[in-house]
Structure formats: structure tokens, C-alpha cells
Design an enzyme around this catalytic site. Sequence first.
Site, PDB file in Angstrom:
ATOM      1  N   GLY A  50      61.652 -25.776  33.961  1.00  0.00           N
ATOM      2  CA  GLY A  50      62.476 -24.406  33.868  1.00  0.00           C
ATOM      3  C   GLY A  50      63.824 -24.663  32.841  1.00  0.00           C
ATOM      4  N   GLU A  55      59.982 -21.772  28.651  1.00  0.00           N
ATOM      5  CA  GLU A  55      60.480 -23.186  29.129  1.00  0.00           C
ATOM      6  C   GLU A  55      59.143 -23.942  29.678  1.00  0.00           C
ATOM      7  OE1 GLU A  55      63.193 -24.859  29.168  1.00  0.00           O
ATOM      8  OE2 GLU A  55      64.712 -23.269  28.550  1.00  0.00           O
ATOM      9  N   GLU A  80      58.518 -27.507  27.994  1.00  0.00           N
ATOM     10  CA  GLU A  80      58.714 -28.533  28.796  1.00  0.00           C
ATOM     11  C   GLU A  80      57.075 -29.305  29.400  1.00  0.00           C
ATOM     12  OE1 GLU A  80      61.243 -28.107  32.334  1.00  0.00           O
ATOM     13  OE2 GLU A  80      62.903 -28.079  30.719  1.00  0.00           O
ATOM     14  N   PRO A  94      76.549 -20.928  46.024  1.00  0.00           N
ATOM     15  CA  PRO A  94      77.614 -21.759  45.163  1.00  0.00           C
ATOM     16  C   PRO A  94      77.531 -23.221  45.555  1.00  0.00           C
ATOM     17  CG  PRO A  94      78.616 -19.999  46.708  1.00  0.00           C
ATOM     18  CD  PRO A  94      76.921 -19.959  47.172  1.00  0.00           C
ATOM     19  N   GLU A 142      58.785 -36.840  31.747  1.00  0.00           N
ATOM     20  CA  GLU A 142      57.140 -36.938  32.371  1.00  0.00           C
ATOM     21  C   GLU A 142      57.024 -35.757  32.926  1.00  0.00           C
ATOM     22  OE1 GLU A 142      56.430 -40.058  34.992  1.00  0.00           O
ATOM     23  OE2 GLU A 142      57.965 -41.076  34.307  1.00  0.00           O
ATOM     24  N   GLU A 178      53.553 -33.876  35.174  1.00  0.00           N
ATOM     25  CA  GLU A 178      52.249 -33.951  35.880  1.00  0.00           C
ATOM     26  C   GLU A 178      52.092 -32.976  37.169  1.00  0.00           C
ATOM     27  OE1 GLU A 178      51.157 -38.014  37.271  1.00  0.00           O
ATOM     28  OE2 GLU A 178      53.271 -38.557  37.907  1.00  0.00           O
TER      29      GLU A 178
END
Lengths: 135, 135
Positions: free
Chosen positions: B39, B55, B59, B76, B106, B108
Amino acid sequence: MTYEKPSVTVDCVVFDDRGRLLLIRRRNPPFAGQFALPGGFVDPGETTEAAARRELAEETGLQARDLRLVGVYSKPGRDPRGWTISIAYLVTTEEGAPQAGDDAAEVEFRSDWRELPLAFDHSEIVRDAVTMRAD
Amino acid sequence: MTYEKPSVTVDCVVFDDRGRLLLIRRRNPPFAGQFALPGGFVDPGETTEAAARRELAEETGLQARDLRLVGVYSKPGRDPRGWTISIAYLVTTEEGAPQAGDDAAEVEFRSDWRELPLAFDHSEIVRDAVTMRAD
């Protein structure tokens, strides 16, 4: 690295037991004078759920009971003030008559909500909430 | 009147057909070296759904197919960098092996995800997504 940040708002979809929808008439721009869902900006230090409860109380005098997440509304251009992401909740409330406060010039449960043009993308939010209620 | 604004992020919960969870190992602080959901920050001009797709691709190299909203996470203190609201999606993806990129050291599909401590409130997000999958 700094990122540009969006404003984050909450909107509340509230139906009464007769299927009427709680709408405010906006006091301020944008969409001044138009019908809209009660809601407003999330404050630092509060959750989005707390913001929904607070804004509902401030604008309508009604106390939220249960909140169910309807959706996240983030289409570019949905708010003329700039980048604004809204979190919408389907809300049940304590009994009571709504009373206008804060940014709301008027507030009432409307039976003709299907025919009213709503501010922002609030018609889309209401449509999604109605689908959710039917589940 | 100006309001303080939150950062808004998206997080992706992706299971493969063997029930393994897609996790990255974070390259950067906070929580550097820890497992987390893929994310990142929402960019101006994109929807939160588009941000989740982008994202995830950046990633992990995986292309998102369907997105279902899991929840909005806004307690918060949930992010040590400051006020950050996250929108989490349960995502199905195109076939393919994940490949680490961008902020991920990494990546996986892990079968032991129930035993791993996850960064931020990602364990709560995964729990909510699992409840949703069971519906």
C-alpha cells in the site's frame, strides 16, 4: 518528501422509520441553498466514525446510534473546493426531531428525496446506501 | 478557515488460492524490516481505488482485478508519522508471481501470516478482511 494532502470529510445517510431521508439545506458555499447529506470535515485526533457522530449532532441535533460504512468517495473534481475524499456512513439515530445547527440552514426528513438534486456526489452516496440497506 | 489535513493511504489485502496472504517486508521506516500489507499514499488526481491498484503494482508487480472496500482506519496514533487515514481493500489479482519493487524489500505470499506481527494496524485490517471473505 512531502505529499500533497486531501481534505477528508464524512457524510451521513439517515433514514427514519417511514423511509424519509435526512437532508440539510446548505447555508454556505459550495452549493449554498442546496440539499445535502449532513456531514463535514474530520478533525485531527478523531476517528472518521467520531467525526460522523459529531457532525450529525452539530448539524441536525440527532445522536447517532449505529454506523455502517457505505463507501469512500474520491473522484477528482467531486468537490469544487479542491481535493476532498469523503467517507460515507449509513447511520441509525436516537428518536427525536432534527433541529438545524451549524452549517445547516434547514434540516428535515424528506419523503421526496428521490426527486431532489443533491450537492456534491451525494445522490451517488444515497444510491449506494439504499443498495446496502436492501442487502 | 483552513483545516489541518490528514495523509491518506491505501492498503491491499490479497490472498492467493491457497489462502496465503501477500505481504511485503518494509524497506523504509516506520517499521523498517517488518511485514506489512502492500500500500501507500494516495496521489492527487487519483481515486483511492486507482491508488490501491497502482501501489499494488509498484510494490508487488501484481495487477489488481476486483477491489472490495474492507474499511477505513483512522485511530489517532495508528501511524507514527502523524495523522494518517487508511482505506483498505480486499483485492483479487491476475495470475502471476509477486516481485518486490519500490518500498518493498521483499514480497511473498505467506502461509504463516497468522503468526506474523504486522506493521501499523495491519493485523486488524487483515482480521476485518477475513471476516468479510467469510460472508
